[in-house]
Design a protein around this motif. Structure first.
Motif, PDB file in Angstrom:
ATOM      1  N   PRO A  50      10.473  -5.334   0.152  1.00 14.54           N
ATOM      2  CA  PRO A  50      11.316  -4.884   1.265  1.00 14.54           C
ATOM      3  C   PRO A  50      10.469  -4.615   2.506  1.00 14.54           C
ATOM      4  CG  PRO A  50      10.913  -3.070  -0.245  1.00 14.54           C
ATOM      5  CD  PRO A  50      10.310  -4.292  -0.886  1.00 14.54           C
ATOM      6  N   SER A  51      11.125  -4.552   3.643  1.00 12.44           N
ATOM      7  CA  SER A  51      10.444  -4.103   4.861  1.00 12.44           C
ATOM      8  C   SER A  51      10.408  -2.579   4.852  1.00 12.44           C
ATOM      9  CB  SER A  51      11.190  -4.594   6.100  1.00 12.44           C
ATOM     10  OG  SER A  51      12.470  -3.967   6.169  1.00 12.44           O
ATOM     11  N   ASP A  68       8.671  -0.473  -7.649  1.00 11.43           N
ATOM     12  CA  ASP A  68       8.488  -1.795  -8.258  1.00 11.43           C
ATOM     13  C   ASP A  68       8.736  -2.910  -7.244  1.00 11.43           C
ATOM     14  OD1 ASP A  68       7.843  -0.738 -10.701  1.00 11.43           O
ATOM     15  OD2 ASP A  68       9.850  -0.948 -11.561  1.00 11.43           O
ATOM     16  N   LEU A  69       9.762  -2.739  -6.401  1.00 14.10           N
ATOM     17  CA  LEU A  69      10.034  -3.740  -5.368  1.00 14.10           C
ATOM     18  C   LEU A  69       8.911  -3.795  -4.338  1.00 14.10           C
ATOM     19  CD1 LEU A  69      13.837  -3.106  -4.660  1.00 14.10           C
ATOM     20  CD2 LEU A  69      12.829  -5.055  -5.868  1.00 14.10           C
ATOM     21  N   MET A  70       8.387  -2.656  -3.969  1.00  7.92           N
ATOM     22  CA  MET A  70       7.320  -2.598  -2.968  1.00  7.92           C
ATOM     23  C   MET A  70       6.023  -3.217  -3.485  1.00  7.92           C
ATOM     24  SD  MET A  70       8.111   1.283  -1.613  1.00  7.92           S
ATOM     25  CE  MET A  70       6.940   1.329  -0.246  1.00  7.92           C
ATOM     26  N   LEU A  71       5.872  -3.248  -4.827  1.00  5.81           N
ATOM     27  CA  LEU A  71       4.640  -3.768  -5.427  1.00  5.81           C
ATOM     28  C   LEU A  71       4.784  -5.196  -5.935  1.00  5.81           C
ATOM     29  CD1 LEU A  71       3.403  -0.639  -7.447  1.00  5.81           C
ATOM     30  CD2 LEU A  71       2.931  -1.274  -5.078  1.00  5.81           C
ATOM     31  N   VAL A 115      -1.717   9.306  -9.484  1.00  9.27           N
ATOM     32  CA  VAL A 115      -2.264   8.071 -10.054  1.00  9.27           C
ATOM     33  C   VAL A 115      -1.891   6.879  -9.185  1.00  9.27           C
ATOM     34  CG1 VAL A 115      -2.192   6.499 -12.031  1.00  9.27           C
ATOM     35  CG2 VAL A 115      -2.163   8.966 -12.408  1.00  9.27           C
ATOM     36  N   VAL A 116      -2.853   6.001  -8.931  1.00 12.38           N
ATOM     37  CA  VAL A 116      -2.584   4.756  -8.217  1.00 12.38           C
ATOM     38  C   VAL A 116      -2.200   3.693  -9.239  1.00 12.38           C
ATOM     39  CG1 VAL A 116      -3.519   2.992  -6.677  1.00 12.38           C
ATOM     40  CG2 VAL A 116      -4.265   5.357  -6.448  1.00 12.38           C
ATOM     41  N   PRO A 117      -1.006   3.108  -9.144  1.00 15.10           N
ATOM     42  CA  PRO A 117      -0.573   2.109 -10.132  1.00 15.10           C
ATOM     43  C   PRO A 117      -1.536   0.932 -10.220  1.00 15.10           C
ATOM     44  CG  PRO A 117       1.274   2.791  -8.773  1.00 15.10           C
ATOM     45  CD  PRO A 117       0.045   3.379  -8.144  1.00 15.10           C
ATOM     46  N   ALA A 162       0.832  -1.212   0.000  1.00 17.31           N
ATOM     47  CA  ALA A 162       0.000   0.000   0.000  1.00 17.31           C
ATOM     48  C   ALA A 162       0.863   1.258   0.000  1.00 17.31           C
ATOM     49  CB  ALA A 162      -0.934  -0.014   1.207  1.00 17.31           C
ATOM     50  N   LEU A 163       1.967   1.230   0.738  1.00 15.26           N
ATOM     51  CA  LEU A 163       2.872   2.380   0.783  1.00 15.26           C
ATOM     52  C   LEU A 163       3.492   2.648  -0.588  1.00 15.26           C
ATOM     53  CD1 LEU A 163       4.603   1.683   4.212  1.00 15.26           C
ATOM     54  CD2 LEU A 163       3.171   3.674   3.676  1.00 15.26           C
ATOM     55  N   GLY A 164       3.783   1.578  -1.346  1.00 15.62           N
ATOM     56  CA  GLY A 164       4.308   1.749  -2.695  1.00 15.62           C
ATOM     57  C   GLY A 164       3.297   2.446  -3.589  1.00 15.62           C
ATOM     58  N   LEU A 165       2.030   2.042  -3.488  1.00 16.96           N
ATOM     59  CA  LEU A 165       0.977   2.692  -4.261  1.00 16.96           C
ATOM     60  C   LEU A 165       0.839   4.165  -3.876  1.00 16.96           C
ATOM     61  CD1 LEU A 165      -1.834  -0.036  -4.057  1.00 16.96           C
ATOM     62  CD2 LEU A 165      -0.315   0.403  -5.978  1.00 16.96           C
TER      63      LEU A 165
END
Length: 413
Positions: free
Chosen positions: A250-251, A239-242, A214-216, A202-205
């Motif tokens: 990642p943490s 990209d890593l977060m999603l 924009v929300v990916p 969610a944080l990546g978005l």
């Protein structure tokens, strides 16, 4: 549900008068209220029509966690009670708006990462205490316009560790956990393990949305590089977060380290202090002797030796600081700080004939105070050097990886 202006919400120690409704969600409504002294607050009232046993447990957990919370980036519950209609509610500080409002107005690229840093710190603090939110979205991040403070709120469907709170929360398969737009892949399938990595997704978005609006979703969405080229390096992190596989994400601490390596020095990784009672940044030294400086607890005399009982057993570096003080200090021959021996909580030194005992006690007390100061300087200095070295290693790793990618991109095979 519907509460009107002028109605009163009573807690054990105060009464809050409803001014107006500020919002509504799946579990209840939020109202602007004022206490008996006219100070404005917000009150979240659980919808009695939806107050199942499971929802009540979650609401209780949310109240308990947010009442004990001391972290500045997590909402703090001030009080709680039951309305005259039998609905459970809690009172919290009143905030100007939400992150959704900030995104709608547009956030300058330079402000995004400082804002994100606060959100990361709030989520990380919850994770360190065994709590993951599972419903992160801009509407659940509140903003104080006067101070620029952001806080993570609405832990209504969060997972809590049983040892930290009264009850464990288990999510039933047929219950909708999160706003679908910000939910991770594992939250969209029954029987999947949902943990702290759902918050990272969610944080990546949210990070992408703060830059682009924009929300990916799917492929070809607008990326950070399109909106703010100076921050294009964030696209790789997003990209890593999603990642679909949550174990590959990642943490929150990893996300922070990546941003720190890119020169965002305002960030710091956090940890639980040694008492596990609060979350502190890694820039803050957590040492029991610094937190509770050593004191002289008692004095005894036996067979020519003065025995000083200390409030706690000093660590080796403290003893070294005691026996090798810097600056000016007074002593008696044969009873200087270098002559003291230590064992556990006891410090011993011989009392020569003609040396006034009280004066030696006074000197010993000054040695202890000096050792406390010198030890604190030593520990703080070591921590600062450690962090500097770690950040330099992170910076070099990023630099080497970027050079590798550049070289590979120029090769023709």
């Amino acid at each position: 549900m519907g509460y009107k202006k002028g109605e009163t919400l009573r807690t054990a120690f105060d009464a809050y008068t409803i001014e107006r409704q500020r919002g509504a969600g799946g579990s209840g409504e939020v109202y602007e209220v004022r206490d008996s002294e006219g100070v404005p607050y917000a009150a979240k009232i659980l919808d009695t029509a939806k107050a199942s046993v499971t929802r009540l447990k979650r609401f209780k957990n949310e109240i308990n966690f947010c009442t004990k919370n001391t972290h500045q980036n997590i909402i703090r519950v001030q009080a709680s009670g039951i309305t005259e209609k039998g609905a459970t509610f809690y009172v919290m500080p009143l905030y100007s708006c939400t992150l959704r409002d900030l995104i709608s107005k547009g956030i300058s690229p330079a402000a995004v990462l400082p804002y994100l840093g606060q959100i990361l710190s709030g989520v990380e603090a919850a994770h360190l205490q065994g709590v993951w939110h599972r419903d992160l979205k801009p509407e659940n991040v509140l903003f104080a316009e006067k101070t620029g403070l952001l806080v993570v709120a609405d832990f209504g469907i969060a997972h809590f560790e049983e040892e930290d709170l009264f009850t464990a929360v288990e999510t039933k398969n047929n219950e909708r956990l999160a706003n679908f737009l910000y939910s991770a892949f594992e939250q969209r399938s029954r029987g999947q393990q949902v943990d702290s990595k759902a918050d990272v997704y969610a944080l990546g978005l949210i990070l992408n949305e703060m830059f682009t609006g924009v929300v990916p979703q799917g492929t070809g969405f607008r990326k950070v590089a399109d909106a703010a080229p100076d921050y294009a390096y964030l696209d790789g992190l997003i990209d890593l977060m999603l990642r679909q596989d949550s174990s590959l994400r990642p943490s929150v601490a990893d996300v922070k380290r990546e941003l720190i390596a890119r020169g965002n020095e305002f960030l710091s990784v956090q940890r639980l202090n040694s008492l596990k009672s609060e979350v502190i940044p890694d820039t803050e030294v957590d040492d029991p002797v610094i937190r509770n400086p050593i004191q002289m607890a008692n004095v005894d005399y036996q067979e020519g030796t003065m025995i000083f009982t200390l409030s706690s057993a000093p660590p080796p570096n403290w003893i070294m600081a005691f026996q090798n003080p810097r600056g000016n200090w007074s002593s008696f021959q044969g009873a200087g700080p270098q002559n003291f021996s230590f064992r556990g909580k006891e410090a011993r030194v011989g009392l020569r004939s003609g040396v006034p005992p009280q004066q030696l006690v006074n000197h010993a007390r000054s040695y202890i105070e000096s050792a406390n100061r010198q030890y604190a300087e030593l520990v703080v200095g070591e921590n600062r050097r450690r962090l500097t070295a770690e950040r330099e290693q992170l910076r070099k790793r990023i630099e080497d990886e970027e050079r590798r990618r550049k070289i590979l991109s120029e090769l023709k095979i």
